[in-house]
Design a protein around this motif. Structure first.
Motif, mmCIF file in Angstrom:
data_model
loop_
_atom_site.group_PDB
_atom_site.id
_atom_site.type_symbol
_atom_site.label_atom_id
_atom_site.label_comp_id
_atom_site.label_asym_id
_atom_site.label_seq_id
_atom_site.Cartn_x
_atom_site.Cartn_y
_atom_site.Cartn_z
ATOM 1 N N PRO A 122 3.315 48.214 58.456
ATOM 2 C CA PRO A 122 2.133 47.110 58.186
ATOM 3 C C PRO A 122 2.566 45.927 57.718
ATOM 4 C CG PRO A 122 1.279 49.266 57.452
ATOM 5 C CD PRO A 122 2.823 49.333 57.597
ATOM 6 N N VAL A 123 1.722 44.608 58.067
ATOM 7 C CA VAL A 123 2.618 43.396 57.642
ATOM 8 C C VAL A 123 2.456 43.203 56.443
ATOM 9 C CG1 VAL A 123 2.025 40.878 57.945
ATOM 10 C CG2 VAL A 123 1.509 42.413 59.945
ATOM 11 N N ASP A 125 1.622 50.683 51.602
ATOM 12 C CA ASP A 125 1.961 51.682 51.295
ATOM 13 C C ASP A 125 1.527 53.100 51.737
ATOM 14 O OD1 ASP A 125 3.596 49.967 50.014
ATOM 15 O OD2 ASP A 125 2.906 50.118 48.142
ATOM 16 N N ARG A 126 0.170 52.913 52.205
ATOM 17 C CA ARG A 126 -0.362 54.341 52.630
ATOM 18 C C ARG A 126 0.348 54.982 53.678
ATOM 19 N NH1 ARG A 126 -5.058 54.521 55.203
ATOM 20 N NH2 ARG A 126 -4.943 52.536 55.902
ATOM 21 N N PHE A 127 1.175 54.491 54.602
ATOM 22 C CA PHE A 127 1.623 54.869 55.475
ATOM 23 C C PHE A 127 3.219 55.522 55.409
ATOM 24 C CE2 PHE A 127 -1.295 52.123 57.062
ATOM 25 C CZ PHE A 127 -2.148 52.792 58.380
ATOM 26 N N ARG A 178 10.403 59.436 54.108
ATOM 27 C CA ARG A 178 10.704 58.244 53.540
ATOM 28 C C ARG A 178 10.459 57.117 54.581
ATOM 29 N NH1 ARG A 178 9.877 59.078 48.186
ATOM 30 N NH2 ARG A 178 11.344 60.944 47.570
ATOM 31 N N LEU A 179 9.611 57.249 55.472
ATOM 32 C CA LEU A 179 9.232 56.200 56.596
ATOM 33 C C LEU A 179 7.768 56.152 56.810
ATOM 34 C CD1 LEU A 179 11.832 57.741 59.225
ATOM 35 C CD2 LEU A 179 12.273 55.442 57.961
ATOM 36 N N ASN A 180 7.653 54.905 57.619
ATOM 37 C CA ASN A 180 6.151 55.003 57.632
ATOM 38 C C ASN A 180 5.606 55.625 58.966
ATOM 39 O OD1 ASN A 180 5.177 52.020 56.256
ATOM 40 N ND2 ASN A 180 7.323 51.906 56.830
ATOM 41 N N THR A 181 4.738 56.517 58.744
ATOM 42 C CA THR A 181 4.577 57.516 59.640
ATOM 43 C C THR A 181 2.924 57.757 59.530
ATOM 44 O OG1 THR A 181 4.576 59.422 58.174
ATOM 45 C CG2 THR A 181 6.522 58.863 59.332
ATOM 46 N N MET A 182 2.570 58.235 60.722
ATOM 47 C CA MET A 182 0.982 59.175 60.843
ATOM 48 C C MET A 182 1.204 60.516 61.072
ATOM 49 S SD MET A 182 -1.171 56.493 60.958
ATOM 50 C CE MET A 182 -2.856 56.974 61.915
#
Length: 327
Positions: free
Chosen positions: A147-148, A155-157, A163-167
């Motif tokens: 996210p921007v 930080d929710r993702f 240790r990455l931005n995930t869904m």
């Protein structure tokens, strides 16, 4: 060079590597989804004030079959809309609009089961388990765009494991490895067991007939107590400070954990098949569209798993080795 969309579509349908689906499955999708797409298009036109009557004006030159094929190629190989547009000889905006229209139709289909019905929600899956009382469950994470900076909830993702931005998506299949459900997506920071609880799975399993078993990994430990034993997880490892146990007890404990792991390996294979659709290797689209994307792929994968593959069993005659010579 002039690109003819009809020729491109025919080539895609004949080559299974382009979509991962057979020609019969694609033809069935066209028959099933075309009327729904046309109905939604008419509703969209009737929902706003118009100077001309519905049906007047320019006609669609990009037929529904080509829209469906463009969406399937985009999902299968993760190609950008510009590349797919160049293949079909249309503008990029046409492909973008086509994907936005076809993807929800694919997502609403649900997963196919041998009985001929489709499972669209967790309630449908639990009702199906009343007649087929064993399933495998796990969660899979897909990397998404961060996210921007400065946006609330950024930080929710962030996944604590990757240790990455995930869904994260919940995956359920039967013991044979046939997909039953994929969805209930949540941000990557949510734990597996929390995802299952917020999805309402605990309440659903508490009202299932006795004998239903859902095998899960150690990430769901504690869910068995909440569901009266419906969810089965491996026995926890002995603690470091625990006194040494007899060798026979340790061997039996390890054998039970290994047996549980071998029984639920099928769900890992299903997750691997989902990731064969390259758009899920790393999702570059909008996060709000991720749930529809993975549910659409799950429905297509379930169709693939129930496809009759006899058309591909014909073996070609083997040629003689290059070193062989006739006398």
């Amino acid at each position: 060079m002039v690109v003819v969309p009809g020729m491109v579509g025919a080539a895609i349908m004949m080559n299974r590597r382009m979509t991962g689906l057979s020609r019969l499955v694609i033809e069935g999708l066209v028959v099933e989804l075309a009327p729904r797409w046309q109905a939604r298009h008419r509703d969209r036109l009737a929902a706003r004030a118009r100077r001309c009557g519905i049906g007047a004006g320019a006609k669609h030159r990009f037929a529904f079959r080509d829209r469906l094929l463009a969406t399937l190629v985009h999902l299968r190989h993760g190609l950008t809309h510009d590349v797919v547009a160049a293949w079909f000889g249309v503008h990029r905006s046409t492909i973008t609009r086509s994907v936005a229209e076809v993807r929800p139709l694919l997502a609403e289909r649900g997963c196919r089961v041998p009985d001929g019905v489709r499972l669209r929600t967790l309630a449908d899956v639990v009702a199906y388990l009343g007649h087929h009382p064993q399933a495998l469950m796990d969660a899979t994470e897909v990397r998404v765009r961060r996210p921007v900076e400065g946006r609330a909830g950024r930080d929710r993702f962030v996944s604590g494991k990757a240790r990455l931005n995930t869904m994260k998506a919940l995956v359920i299949c039967d013991p044979a490895g046939r997909l039953l459900f994929c969805g209930e997506t949540r941000p990557g920071s949510m734990h597996d067991i929390t995802q299952a609880r917020t999805a309402g799975l605990v309440d659903l399993l508490l009202h299932t007939p006795i004998g239903v078993q859902v095998l899960a990994d150690a990430g769901y430990q504690g869910l068995g107590t909440d569901t009266a034993g419906a969810v089965i997880t491996p026995k926890p490892k002995p603690r470091k400070g625990q006194k040494s146990l007899p060798t026979s007890v340790i061997a039996a404990h390890d054998a039970a954990r290994k047996r549980h792991s071998s029984q639920r390996i099928r769900v890992e294979h299903v997750i691997g098949h989902l990731k064969n659709w390259r758009i899920l290797a790393r999702y570059h689209g909008r996060r709000e569209h991720f749930d529809a994307t993975i549910r659409a792929i799950a429905g297509l994968l379930s169709d693939h798993q129930h496809t009759d593959r006899t058309e591909h069993t014909t073996k070609r005659p083997k040629a003689l080795p290059a070193t062989a010579h006739h006398r």
